[in-house]
Design an enzyme around this catalytic site. Structure first.
Site, mmCIF file in Angstrom:
data_model
loop_
_atom_site.group_PDB
_atom_site.id
_atom_site.type_symbol
_atom_site.label_atom_id
_atom_site.label_comp_id
_atom_site.label_asym_id
_atom_site.label_seq_id
_atom_site.Cartn_x
_atom_site.Cartn_y
_atom_site.Cartn_z
ATOM 1 N N GLU A 51 -12.284 -2.158 -4.216
ATOM 2 C CA GLU A 51 -12.282 -3.616 -4.260
ATOM 3 C C GLU A 51 -13.184 -4.062 -3.117
ATOM 4 O O GLU A 51 -13.047 -3.572 -1.996
ATOM 5 C CB GLU A 51 -10.867 -4.173 -4.043
ATOM 6 C CG GLU A 51 -10.837 -5.691 -4.211
ATOM 7 C CD GLU A 51 -9.489 -6.329 -3.883
ATOM 8 O OE1 GLU A 51 -8.623 -5.630 -3.314
ATOM 9 O OE2 GLU A 51 -9.326 -7.521 -4.190
ATOM 10 N N ARG A 277 -3.521 10.325 -1.524
ATOM 11 C CA ARG A 277 -4.609 9.851 -0.682
ATOM 12 C C ARG A 277 -4.620 10.636 0.629
ATOM 13 O O ARG A 277 -3.627 11.285 0.981
ATOM 14 C CB ARG A 277 -4.498 8.357 -0.430
ATOM 15 C CG ARG A 277 -3.127 7.897 0.056
ATOM 16 C CD ARG A 277 -3.162 6.468 0.591
ATOM 17 N NE ARG A 277 -2.987 5.451 -0.432
ATOM 18 C CZ ARG A 277 -3.861 4.470 -0.651
ATOM 19 N NH1 ARG A 277 -4.961 4.387 0.061
ATOM 20 N NH2 ARG A 277 -3.633 3.559 -1.569
ATOM 21 N N LYS A 287 -6.061 -1.164 5.231
ATOM 22 C CA LYS A 287 -7.123 -2.165 5.345
ATOM 23 C C LYS A 287 -6.687 -3.337 6.217
ATOM 24 O O LYS A 287 -7.449 -3.855 7.019
ATOM 25 C CB LYS A 287 -7.441 -2.713 3.955
ATOM 26 C CG LYS A 287 -8.634 -2.068 3.270
ATOM 27 C CD LYS A 287 -8.952 -2.831 1.983
ATOM 28 C CE LYS A 287 -9.645 -1.926 0.983
ATOM 29 N NZ LYS A 287 -9.815 -2.570 -0.333
#
Length: 571
Positions: A51, A277, A287
């Site tokens: 994104e 991950r 983030k």
RNA sequence: UGGGGUGUGGUGUAAUAGGUAACACAGCAGAUUCUGGUUCUGUUAUUCAGGGUUCGAGUCCUUGCACCCCAACCA
């Protein structure tokens, strides 16, 4: 229907895989099975779907490595596709940065794709679902919908709007698109099962009204599809076969499949596969937290070398191959795990040991006076640029009677295992001469300000003709020829292996002195010529990256292994 | 509370088909070395727990336990 992603290969048509032995991995195994059974006609296509609302970090590097790696192994294609379905947080600034970081990592990005390119098709498919009675417009607000969803083990209750007629739904949905309703006043929902044990299937929201300014479609839309109602659809439009994502989407897979099963797809139905991950000790990859570090001024920006962002790692001097080798080595799994950052660093050292030229730099200078050196005499000694690579050649360095040595390399009272300079001891000055310490001068505060030594003229080049040995070789810089440099030393940004583990707040574990800036470090002349971004080894100290913009600012990439430090730690 | 996922040395991963639990990082000891680096050698330490099947179980069955994810109109 067009399928922009299916045609042009965006990665080089299969550069042979690296010679690194590839360990078994369950994703590869599943893809291989699909291939054998001919599920996708032998076709393999993946995608990397960031994104555009933040910068890439080390965690993304693993995802990229898996996404591109699997495609390449099977002779397929991996597209970069921006998942830009939320206008409020996204920006082209991030698009550019992500493309740039991907290129630096060594992945060729061809046509850049966007989920927003498919908004019209996705919208048409939504109308199709409505027509088939599989979606409805709900007039309730978010809080109400959320409350009706129920809880774990508690079934949800149906919305009073769940049974509107197809015509009414279609009309309302078109008016949503036309901008007749206020933000947040209505949503389009899938009609699945409000009692489903999997919460994801309790009539998930497909569209919301949001008058944000989209970075690409600008103001063309006021309704935006949610992730679940856009991702699989984008995959299908592009002809993706294997949609690789992280573990938390596991419970979304039934929804991913359900949506796709309702649609007339241009290709075989893609398959979602989840893997863990990457997490690293002493760092964070959230983030939001990363953004807060920047916003609060705890670090200097998104490329502050203490950050795990690709930009930062790059600036700090991490070779991209080291990052890739690390990713290959750790493999792909379904287990949540946190790798020690030391392992990544060992890959960085290993690569830099091969490639970085050696230089001499004194970080904390102490004057060494060679008392029997002929006044004013300058000699040139020849040093190898890289003992690991003869092709890097040699260079000449000036030697004189006044030198800078490392403060740590002299002690008045040396402990048993200290091999460096101390009164009465002979050591080697790298590539030059043996010197014996004859004394020292202290200042008013008792601090040593100068060390005295005599040199042995017979040891020119660094070897004694009588074969006598020294315990230590030290680096040095001629005082008259030294340049000045600024060196930034970095410690881990977080002291705890798992930041926030103790208190729940990662920032509680911030290292109070994660950066130490040393000014007026003394460097040999060749250091002055270091190219922007070049990484060199300062002998006996570590690898240092020349800042890409600021001349003679060096960032410590990683230190050398330091046995002396271990000895000190133990005592 | 319901559903899903996952458990192998200190850490992260291997172990074709049930057959000597291996590799890397970290640690320790030594050799080599004009970087206390590199290289080389040796070494410490592992199958979540209980029960079962089997000549033999990390692997199969069973009962537990622990950890992670899911109730955004984020992705």
């Amino acid at each position: 229907m067009t399928s922009p992603g299916a045609t042009p290969p965006t990665s080089p048509p299969n550069a042979p895989a690296t010679s690194t032995p590839t360990a078994a991995n369950f994703v590869r195994e599943l893809v291989r099975q699909d291939n054998e059974q001919g599920t996708y006609g032998g076709r393999v296509q993946t995608r990397f779907p960031p994104e555009p609302n933040g910068y890439l970090h080390i965690g993304h590097a693993k995802a990229i490595h898996v996404d591109f790696g699997i495609a390449q192994e099977f002779g397929g294609v991996c597209n970069l596709r921006f998942d830009d379905t939320n206008p409020d947080t996204e920006d082209t600034e991030y698009v550019d940065a992500i493309v740039d970081d991907l290129a630096w990592l060594g992945y060729e990005v061809g046509t850049v794709l966007y989920a927003s390119d498919y908004f019209e098709q996705i919208y048409q498919w939504a109308e199709l679902l409505i027509t088939r009675g599989l979606a409805y417009v709900d007039d309730q607000d978010g809080e109400t919908i959320s409350a009706q969803r129920g809880g774990y083990g508690k079934p949800g209750v149906e919305s009073p709007y769940r049974h509107r007629s197809v015509d009414q739904n279609l009309d309302l949905f078109r008016r949503m698109r036309a901008g007749e309703f206020a933000d947040g006043s209505r949503v389009l929902r899938a009609r699945i099962d409000m009692q489903h044990e999997n919460m994801q299937l309790r009539d998930p929201v497909m569209y919301r009204i949001r008058r944000g300014h989209h970075h690409r479609t600008h103001d063309a839309w006021v309704i935006y599809p949610t992730y679940d109602w856009a991702h699989g659809q984008s995959d299908a439009i592009e002809g993706v076969t294997h949609s690789l994502c992280s573990l938390e989407f596991d419970s979304h897979r039934p929804l991913y499949d359900w949506y796709l099963e309702q649609l007339p797809l241009p290709f075989e139905q893609p398959r979602q596969i989840e893997f863990a991950r990457l997490e690293l000790t002493h760092t964070i990859t959230s983030k939001r937290k990363l953004a807060k570090l920047v916003a609060d001024g705890i670090v200097d920006g998104w490329d502050d070398p203490r950050l795990p962002t690709i930009r930062a790692l790059r600036r700090r001097g991490y070779p991209s191959v080291a990052i890739k080798d690390f990713c290959t080595f750790i493999g792909v799994h379904k287990t949540n795990s946190r790798h020690q950052i030391e392992l990544l660093e060992s890959f960085v050292r290993s690569e830099l040991n091969r490639t970085a030229q050696r230089r001499m730099a004194v970080l904390r200078p102490l004057k060494l006076v060679v008392t029997n050196w002929p006044a004013g005499q300058v000699e040139h000694v020849t040093l190898q640029n890289n003992p690991e690579n003869a092709d890097d050649g040699t260079r000449e360095v000036e030697f004189t009677g006044e030198l800078w040595i490392e403060r740590d390399d002299f002690m008045i009272d040396a402990p048993p295992k200290y091999f460096r300079l101390t009164p009465g001891r002979e050591v080697r000055l790298r590539g030059a001469y043996f010197v014996t310490c004859t004394g020292y001068v202290t200042g008013d505060d008792g601090e040593v300000v100068e060390v005295h030594a005599t040199y042995d003229p017979d040891t020119r080049g660094g070897n004694a003709p009588d074969g006598r040995k020294v315990k230590s070789t030290m680096h040095w810089v001629s005082a008259a020829h030294a340049g000045d440099a600024t060196v930034a030393l970095y410690e881990r940004l977080f002291t705890a292996e798992v930041p926030g583990e103790a208190t729940g707040e990662p920032f509680d574990d911030l290292h109070p002195a994660s950066r130490e800036l040393l000014e007026h470090c003394k460097v040999e002349a060749a250091v002055t010529d270091t190219a922007p971004g070049q990484v060199v080894q300062f002998e006996r100290l570590g690898y240092f990256a020349h800042d890409p913009r600021e001349h003679l600012l060096f960032h410590r990439t990683v230190g050398l292994k330091d046995e002396w430090a271990n000895i000190q730690k133990r005592t």
